[in-house]
Enzyme design. Structure first.
Site, PDB file in Angstrom:
ATOM      1  N   CYS A 113     -95.893 -37.893 -51.341  1.00 30.24           N
ATOM      2  CA  CYS A 113     -96.373 -39.252 -51.087  1.00 30.24           C
ATOM      3  C   CYS A 113     -95.212 -40.131 -50.615  1.00 30.24           C
ATOM      4  O   CYS A 113     -94.124 -40.093 -51.196  1.00 30.24           O
ATOM      5  CB  CYS A 113     -96.969 -39.824 -52.378  1.00 30.24           C
ATOM      6  SG  CYS A 113     -97.725 -41.443 -52.173  1.00 30.24           S
ATOM      7  N   GLU A 157    -105.874 -40.376 -50.405  1.00 30.94           N
ATOM      8  CA  GLU A 157    -105.878 -41.768 -49.907  1.00 30.94           C
ATOM      9  C   GLU A 157    -106.783 -42.669 -50.741  1.00 30.94           C
ATOM     10  O   GLU A 157    -106.411 -43.803 -51.067  1.00 30.94           O
ATOM     11  CB  GLU A 157    -106.316 -41.800 -48.442  1.00 30.94           C
ATOM     12  CG  GLU A 157    -105.425 -41.013 -47.498  1.00 30.94           C
ATOM     13  CD  GLU A 157    -103.944 -41.220 -47.752  1.00 30.94           C
ATOM     14  OE1 GLU A 157    -103.193 -40.238 -47.705  1.00 30.94           O
ATOM     15  OE2 GLU A 157    -103.527 -42.360 -48.060  1.00 30.94           O
TER      16      GLU A 157
HETATM   17  O1  LIG Z   1    -100.841 -41.387 -48.953  1.00 29.44           O
HETATM   18  C1  LIG Z   1    -100.289 -40.861 -47.982  1.00 29.44           C
HETATM   19  N1  LIG Z   1     -99.014 -40.543 -47.989  1.00 29.44           N
HETATM   20  O2  LIG Z   1     -98.304 -40.831 -49.068  1.00 29.44           O
HETATM   21  C2  LIG Z   1     -98.341 -39.952 -46.828  1.00 29.44           C
HETATM   22  C3  LIG Z   1     -97.408 -38.817 -47.185  1.00 29.44           C
HETATM   23  N2  LIG Z   1     -98.126 -37.720 -47.859  1.00 29.44           N
HETATM   24  C4  LIG Z   1     -98.889 -36.905 -47.137  1.00 29.44           C
HETATM   25  O3  LIG Z   1     -99.123 -37.064 -45.968  1.00 29.44           O
HETATM   26  C5  LIG Z   1     -99.458 -35.756 -47.905  1.00 29.44           C
HETATM   27  C6  LIG Z   1     -98.684 -34.634 -48.119  1.00 29.44           C
HETATM   28  C7  LIG Z   1     -99.229 -33.566 -48.830  1.00 29.44           C
HETATM   29  C8  LIG Z   1    -100.516 -33.613 -49.332  1.00 29.44           C
HETATM   30  C9  LIG Z   1    -101.284 -34.730 -49.089  1.00 29.44           C
HETATM   31 CL1  LIG Z   1    -102.888 -34.808 -49.698  1.00 29.44          CL
HETATM   32  C10 LIG Z   1    -100.760 -35.812 -48.379  1.00 29.44           C
HETATM   33 CL2  LIG Z   1    -101.697 -37.248 -48.119  1.00 29.44          CL
HETATM   34 NI    NI Z   2     -99.621 -41.112 -50.751  1.00 28.84          NI
END
Ligand SMILES: O=CN(O)CCNC(=O)c1cccc(Cl)c1Cl
Ligand code: NI
Length: 186
Positions: A113, A157
């Site tokens: 995240c 999200e």
């Molecule tokens: O909330 C969004 N972020 O924090 C952006 C960075 N993380 C990712 O893109 C991400 C990485 C791995 C698993 C999932 Cl499910 C996600 Cl969402």
């Molecule tokens: Ni996130």
């Protein structure tokens, strides 16, 4: 365009609040918010631009992560084959999971995240399949069935809009334990 300096980090109360519903028609400010959040994802998924702007890549970005406590998130889940169209691409507004599988799904790599600087290893059990209802930037209502990776990302999200962070779901004692018959997604 958002840069990493604009991303709120764990500890900022905005990440632990329930975000407010968005009203339609979108204000100019909310239209710009939607555009800028999707732009971040597009740029972050381009290796050269990602490096140029020193971003962390993302497949989703929720409004509280840019300091705005509103029920809006951009989702851009690329297809495994980059020549294919994305598995899911839209800005989801006032999203509601209307039904969900009993069966869990979890990414074998765990989750990360932008708002959590430290790595938190472990499986994040989520619903493997969901039916998601949301409004797009034009106020059109969509009802989509998602499974595996896109379903996982949308749940990550939507969690942000409810003040939940991915590591809240990780089993403290056995981080790499997942419920029986969890679909492991690579
Ligand atoms: O909330 C969004 N972020 O924090 C952006 C960075 N993380 C990712 O893109 C991400 C990485 C791995 C698993 C999932 Cl499910 C996600 Cl969402
Ligand atoms: Ni996130």
């Amino acid at each position: 365009m958002y840069l990493m300096k604009d991303i709120t980090r764990d500890g900022n109360p905005v990440l632990r609040k329930r975000a407010a519903k968005v009203s339609f028609p979108l204000s100019d400010e909310d239209q710009k918010l939607a555009k800028d959040m999707m732009k971040y994802l597009e740029v972050s998924q381009d290796p050269e631009l990602c490096k140029k702007y020193k971003l962390r890549a993302g497949v989703g970005l929720a409004a509280p992560q840019v300091g705005v406590s509103k029920q809006m998130a951009a989702v851009l889940v690329p297809a495994p084959d980059e020549d294919e169209k994305p598995l899911f691409k839209d800005v989801i507004i006032n999203p509601v999971i209307v039904s969900e599988s009993v069966q869990y799904g979890a990414l074998t790599e765990g989750e990360g995240c932008l708002s959590v600087d430290k790595d938190v290893p472990g499986y994040v059990p989520r619903h493997d399949r969901i039916t998601l209802r949301y409004q797009d930037v034009n106020g059109e209502t969509h009802k989509v069935r998602l499974k595996h990776y896109p379903a996982i990302v949308c749940q990550h999200e939507i969690d942000h809009l409810h003040g939940v962070l991915f590591y809240d779901h990780i089993n403290k004692d056995q981080p790499f334990e997942a419920p029986a018959d969890t679909v492991m997604i690579s």
